[in-house]
Design an enzyme around this catalytic site. Sequence first.
Site, mmCIF file in Angstrom:
data_model
loop_
_atom_site.group_PDB
_atom_site.id
_atom_site.type_symbol
_atom_site.label_atom_id
_atom_site.label_comp_id
_atom_site.label_asym_id
_atom_site.label_seq_id
_atom_site.Cartn_x
_atom_site.Cartn_y
_atom_site.Cartn_z
ATOM 1 C CD GLU A 1 16.916 76.439 -11.021
ATOM 2 O OE1 GLU A 1 15.919 76.451 -11.763
ATOM 3 O OE2 GLU A 1 17.963 75.852 -11.306
ATOM 4 C CG ASP B 1 5.130 73.137 -11.441
ATOM 5 O OD1 ASP B 1 5.428 73.151 -12.638
ATOM 6 O OD2 ASP B 1 5.608 72.323 -10.622
#
Length: 216
Positions: A44, A118
């Site tokens: 991840e 983001d």
Amino acid sequence: MSRKKQRRFAELEHLQNALDSSMLTGGGNWVRALFENDNPLVLELGCGKGEYTLALGRRYRDANVIGVDRKGDRIWKGAKRALAEPLENVAFLRARIEKLSDYFDPGQVREIWMPYPDPLPKRRQAKHRVLSPSFLETYRRILVKGGIVHVKTDDSGLIEYVIESLSEYGRAIVKRVSHDLYAEEPNDELLRIETTYERRHLDAGRTIKYISFGFS
Ligand SMILES: C[S@@+](CC[C@H](N)C(=O)[O-])C[C@H]1O[C@@H](n2cnc3c(N)ncnc32)[C@H](O)[C@@H]1O
């Protein structure tokens, strides 16, 4: 840095399931040494507190799962939780994503998950976007042939950006795109893993988007 962050950062050094990239000498042998097996590897990227990493670790008992983030105080949480459960197939690496090919061998990774990266929509932020063509090249290098990248977001602009970036990069193959994941895949337990970010988006009435891709 606040006192709490400083304490977590210092403690991270002593957790046996958390590594700092500054301790690694190059290549991916440390992964075999850490888990003491050769199981497939799942990452991840930008794991924050590691909620997705932990959940993947619970579901993928036959794989090793590593959460990567540049913020040590965030991965401290996930690492503590993995030790407490315990989840012996889960670890955390404090590293910058752009440097991943220094810490993993070519073809060492089976899957990459990127929940809620983001979006960084401003032009001046472009070089930091973790789905820009230069980052895609890093993912292609460390993935096995047929390996897959999964991205989840609440941001439609990010999905459009990923499609453009994949097309500009040129060596990627889009597998699936969904603009409302929960309507289209209500029973997929891997895609339905919820992080704090996701709960916030769902509570605000936003739909969750998803794109997956591989490389030629
Ligand atoms: C919006 S958060 C998402 C956290 C997590 N995936 C989740 O869904 O809860 C994005 C994370 O990416 C990390 N990040 C952003 N750019 C990074 C980079 N270049 N290298 C490593 N981590 C990065 C940030 O520190 C932050 O924890």
